[in-house]
Design a protein around this motif. Sequence first.
Motif, PDB file in Angstrom:
ATOM      1  N   LEU A  12       0.880  -1.062  -0.037  1.00 24.47           N
ATOM      2  CA  LEU A  12      -0.023  -0.053   0.027  1.00 24.47           C
ATOM      3  C   LEU A  12       0.953   1.311  -0.179  1.00 24.47           C
ATOM      4  CD1 LEU A  12      -2.369  -1.172   2.722  1.00 24.47           C
ATOM      5  CD2 LEU A  12      -2.836  -1.367   0.344  1.00 24.47           C
ATOM      6  N   ILE A  76       0.205  -8.388   4.764  1.00 26.45           N
ATOM      7  CA  ILE A  76      -0.124  -7.038   4.748  1.00 26.45           C
ATOM      8  C   ILE A  76       0.795  -6.433   5.542  1.00 26.45           C
ATOM      9  CG2 ILE A  76      -1.600  -5.091   4.851  1.00 26.45           C
ATOM     10  CD1 ILE A  76      -3.968  -7.235   4.739  1.00 26.45           C
ATOM     11  N   LEU A  82      -2.314   4.497   5.991  1.00 28.72           N
ATOM     12  CA  LEU A  82      -3.503   3.504   6.039  1.00 28.72           C
ATOM     13  C   LEU A  82      -4.848   4.304   5.875  1.00 28.72           C
ATOM     14  CD1 LEU A  82      -2.232   1.147   8.795  1.00 28.72           C
ATOM     15  CD2 LEU A  82      -2.290   0.789   6.336  1.00 28.72           C
ATOM     16  N   ALA A  85      -8.850   3.451   7.477  1.00 29.41           N
ATOM     17  CA  ALA A  85      -8.611   2.433   8.593  1.00 29.41           C
ATOM     18  C   ALA A  85      -7.700   2.649   9.970  1.00 29.41           C
ATOM     19  CB  ALA A  85      -7.644   1.178   8.055  1.00 29.41           C
ATOM     20  N   LEU A  91     -12.468   0.226   6.067  1.00 29.70           N
ATOM     21  CA  LEU A  91     -11.545   0.318   4.624  1.00 29.70           C
ATOM     22  C   LEU A  91     -11.918   1.371   3.731  1.00 29.70           C
ATOM     23  CD1 LEU A  91     -11.257  -3.499   3.952  1.00 29.70           C
ATOM     24  CD2 LEU A  91      -9.667  -2.098   5.314  1.00 29.70           C
ATOM     25  N   LEU A  95      -9.620  -0.165  -1.351  1.00 25.64           N
ATOM     26  CA  LEU A  95      -9.091  -1.585  -0.393  1.00 25.64           C
ATOM     27  C   LEU A  95     -10.087  -2.499  -0.249  1.00 25.64           C
ATOM     28  CD1 LEU A  95      -6.605  -2.454   0.787  1.00 25.64           C
ATOM     29  CD2 LEU A  95      -7.044  -1.157   2.991  1.00 25.64           C
ATOM     30  N   SER A 110      -0.529 -10.114   8.889  1.00 26.18           N
ATOM     31  CA  SER A 110      -0.252  -8.693   8.841  1.00 26.18           C
ATOM     32  C   SER A 110       1.101  -8.685   9.652  1.00 26.18           C
ATOM     33  CB  SER A 110      -1.641  -7.785   9.580  1.00 26.18           C
ATOM     34  OG  SER A 110      -1.449  -8.356  11.101  1.00 26.18           O
ATOM     35  N   GLY A 114      -0.180  -3.305   9.661  1.00 30.87           N
ATOM     36  CA  GLY A 114      -0.974  -4.045   8.811  1.00 30.87           C
ATOM     37  C   GLY A 114      -1.986  -4.519   9.572  1.00 30.87           C
ATOM     38  N   TYR A 116      -4.220  -3.044  11.311  1.00 26.31           N
ATOM     39  CA  TYR A 116      -5.408  -2.171  11.105  1.00 26.31           C
ATOM     40  C   TYR A 116      -6.292  -2.538   9.951  1.00 26.31           C
ATOM     41  CZ  TYR A 116      -3.884   1.045  14.768  1.00 26.31           C
ATOM     42  OH  TYR A 116      -3.609   1.898  16.023  1.00 26.31           O
ATOM     43  N   ILE A 117      -5.566  -2.983   8.762  1.00 29.53           N
ATOM     44  CA  ILE A 117      -6.443  -3.397   7.619  1.00 29.53           C
ATOM     45  C   ILE A 117      -7.375  -4.592   8.101  1.00 29.53           C
ATOM     46  CG2 ILE A 117      -6.190  -4.235   5.206  1.00 29.53           C
ATOM     47  CD1 ILE A 117      -5.534  -1.311   5.846  1.00 29.53           C
TER      48      ILE A 117
END
Length: 323
Positions: A12, A76, A82, A85, A91, A95, A110, A114, A116-117
């Motif tokens: 990302l 991720i 981010l 998120a 999201l 995403l 993650s 990551g 958080y995604i």
Amino acid sequence: MSGPHRVVVLALNGVIPFELGIPARIFGRALDVEDRPLYEILTCTIDGNPVRTDADFSISVDHGSELLATADTVVIPASYELGPAFDEGYLSPELAAAFEHIRPGTRLVSICTGSYILAAAGLLDGLRATTHWRNTDHFQRVYPKVNVDPDVLFVDEGHILTSAGVASGVDLCLHIVRRDHGMEVANTVARRCVVPPWRDGGQAQYIRRPLADKPSESTADARHWALEHLGDPITLADLATRANMSVRTFSRRFRDEVGTTPNRWLTSRRVDRARELLEESDLSIDAIAARTGFGTATSMRQHMNEALGVSPSAYRRTFKAPA
């Protein structure tokens, strides 16, 4: 062999280059007995276009998010951009659309923030998870349905795995290799990458705390003494006495300095010493158990199985250098 396990890494905008490179470095060094790769590692972005990193360069890839539909594992890495998120808990449409490509049953991983995604996608609700120690309180506020563990280096919930900050992504990827293919393959990968196969304690040991006002208020001398007397019976009271502290104060200060409890640290050091003797000496299992403070072969076997997932005899067969 049906083909290597496919790992797809989603990059990302704002991705951290070090963390982006961890999956390729760790999984890419995992080989079978015929030196064939056990994993295929590919990288994609949401739209196939280059993405910015948090360094002074961008990266370009050959794939867009449709590649996620072919993944056995999706990784991720952290990104400093981010977006929603991070602060709002959902999201972005782009995403979310990328996530729709991921097949049910795909393993999700993650590294650092990551997580958080995964949480924004609702995938961590009701599960244990972790993230960088600087973000654990914020993470818990934004995602109250997630059981955040701020102390560990990684969390394995089966099909979803999360790691703490930065280099703990190495620990997590090695754990996945160990889970998929066993200790021998994971240890070989670790040695090729010149990293420890596992690290003791959690990320608490990397959080900056005020140092003791005086060197005498540290647990360092007690730890040094313990390492020289691993073969002797050592109690928590013995360690506290060496540090001239009460047991309660010593236990608290030890955890602040080392990131784990005295007993766990002592057991881990004894396992480390047992590994050295198993690799480098011809001593019997009973003799090694006595020299490392486990007392009996049964006790040493139990602790090695818990720590390494392998018995002393099996460890020796794998790692003892030929005469």
